[in-house]
Design a protein around this motif. Structure first.
Motif, PDB file in Angstrom:
ATOM      1  N   ASN A  32       0.813  -1.203   0.000  1.00 48.60           N
ATOM      2  CA  ASN A  32       0.000   0.000   0.000  1.00 48.60           C
ATOM      3  C   ASN A  32       0.849   1.256   0.000  1.00 48.60           C
ATOM      4  O   ASN A  32       0.867   2.019  -0.971  1.00 48.60           O
ATOM      5  N   ALA A  33       1.576   1.472   1.072  1.00 49.22           N
ATOM      6  CA  ALA A  33       2.330   2.714   1.192  1.00 49.22           C
ATOM      7  C   ALA A  33       3.823   2.444   1.188  1.00 49.22           C
ATOM      8  O   ALA A  33       4.309   1.584   1.914  1.00 49.22           O
ATOM      9  N   MET A  34       4.508   3.195   0.352  1.00 43.83           N
ATOM     10  CA  MET A  34       5.970   3.159   0.322  1.00 43.83           C
ATOM     11  C   MET A  34       6.475   4.578   0.490  1.00 43.83           C
ATOM     12  O   MET A  34       5.780   5.538   0.136  1.00 43.83           O
ATOM     13  N   GLY A  35       7.689   4.685   1.012  1.00 47.23           N
ATOM     14  CA  GLY A  35       8.170   6.030   1.271  1.00 47.23           C
ATOM     15  C   GLY A  35       9.664   6.179   1.188  1.00 47.23           C
ATOM     16  O   GLY A  35      10.404   5.192   1.109  1.00 47.23           O
ATOM     17  N   TRP A  36      10.080   7.421   1.203  1.00 49.25           N
ATOM     18  CA  TRP A  36      11.490   7.784   1.293  1.00 49.25           C
ATOM     19  C   TRP A  36      11.750   8.349   2.682  1.00 49.25           C
ATOM     20  O   TRP A  36      11.008   9.212   3.159  1.00 49.25           O
ATOM     21  N   GLY A  44      18.004  11.239  13.995  1.00 46.38           N
ATOM     22  CA  GLY A  44      17.254  10.021  13.753  1.00 46.38           C
ATOM     23  C   GLY A  44      16.719   9.956  12.336  1.00 46.38           C
ATOM     24  O   GLY A  44      16.745  10.942  11.600  1.00 46.38           O
ATOM     25  N   ARG A  45      16.273   8.794  11.949  1.00 46.12           N
ATOM     26  CA  ARG A  45      15.697   8.610  10.620  1.00 46.12           C
ATOM     27  C   ARG A  45      14.288   9.200  10.588  1.00 46.12           C
ATOM     28  O   ARG A  45      13.508   8.986  11.498  1.00 46.12           O
ATOM     29  N   GLU A  46      13.985   9.956   9.529  1.00 45.14           N
ATOM     30  CA  GLU A  46      12.676  10.571   9.398  1.00 45.14           C
ATOM     31  C   GLU A  46      12.064  10.235   8.053  1.00 45.14           C
ATOM     32  O   GLU A  46      12.767  10.092   7.049  1.00 45.14           O
ATOM     33  N   LEU A  47      10.750  10.137   8.034  1.00 45.23           N
ATOM     34  CA  LEU A  47      10.016   9.935   6.795  1.00 45.23           C
ATOM     35  C   LEU A  47       9.851  11.291   6.121  1.00 45.23           C
ATOM     36  O   LEU A  47       9.373  12.238   6.747  1.00 45.23           O
ATOM     37  N   VAL A  48      10.226  11.387   4.850  1.00 45.08           N
ATOM     38  CA  VAL A  48      10.093  12.665   4.163  1.00 45.08           C
ATOM     39  C   VAL A  48       8.991  12.661   3.115  1.00 45.08           C
ATOM     40  O   VAL A  48       8.456  13.722   2.799  1.00 45.08           O
ATOM     41  N   ALA A 100       7.640   1.291   8.424  1.00 45.06           N
ATOM     42  CA  ALA A 100       8.724   0.357   8.133  1.00 45.06           C
ATOM     43  C   ALA A 100       8.660  -0.875   9.015  1.00 45.06           C
ATOM     44  O   ALA A 100       8.963  -1.982   8.570  1.00 45.06           O
ATOM     45  N   GLY A 101       8.274  -0.695  10.289  1.00 43.44           N
ATOM     46  CA  GLY A 101       8.173  -1.840  11.183  1.00 43.44           C
ATOM     47  C   GLY A 101       9.445  -2.658  11.161  1.00 43.44           C
ATOM     48  O   GLY A 101      10.528  -2.130  11.320  1.00 43.44           O
ATOM     49  N   GLY A 102       9.301  -3.942  10.914  1.00 43.44           N
ATOM     50  CA  GLY A 102      10.450  -4.835  10.866  1.00 43.44           C
ATOM     51  C   GLY A 102      11.015  -5.015   9.475  1.00 43.44           C
ATOM     52  O   GLY A 102      11.901  -5.865   9.280  1.00 43.44           O
ATOM     53  N   SER A 103      10.542  -4.245   8.511  1.00 40.15           N
ATOM     54  CA  SER A 103      11.047  -4.377   7.141  1.00 40.15           C
ATOM     55  C   SER A 103      12.515  -4.008   7.097  1.00 40.15           C
ATOM     56  O   SER A 103      12.916  -2.993   7.658  1.00 40.15           O
TER      57      SER A 103
END
Length: 115
Positions: A32-36, A44-48, A100-103
């Motif tokens: 469904n949803a993919m992201g960068w 920290g890592r952030e969703l952009v 992302a969970g455990g991906s």
């Protein structure tokens, strides 16, 4: 699990552009949803940006109007067009599902914006 490989990073001057690519080892049609995401030094890592299978997009405020996310399910690819780059965009950029969970995370691609 689908493996993801990011490419397209590099060194660019402020105001420049880059196009990042994310290649999946398998079909992303059902995702469904993919992201960068990005991770700047010491942060920290952030969703952009994210894109759904239906084409709905979301951007974090700092990149709105400058970045464009897209995906081509038939080619198992996702892209991030980055324009008007700023030094604060410097980071390692990753693609992944959202959330992302455990991906598993790939190696990412380094984007450096500097004169």
């Amino acid at each position: 699990q689908v493996q993801l490989v990011e490419t397209g990073g590099g060194l660019v001057q402020p105001g420049g552009s880059l196009r990042l690519s994310c290649a999946a080892s398998g079909s992303i049609f059902s995702i469904n949803a993919m992201g960068w995401y990005r991770q700047a030094p010491g942060k920290g890592r952030e969703l952009v940006a994210l894109i759904t299978s239906g084409g709905t997009t979301w951007y974090t405020d700092s990149v709105k109007g400058r970045f464009t996310i897209s995906r081509v399910n038939a080619k198992n690819m996702m892209f991030l067009q980055m324009n008007s780059l700023k030094p604060e965009d410097t980071a390692v950029y990753y693609c992944n599902i959202v959330p992302a969970g455990g991906s598993p995370w790939g190696q990412g691609t380094q984007v450096t914006v500097s004169s």
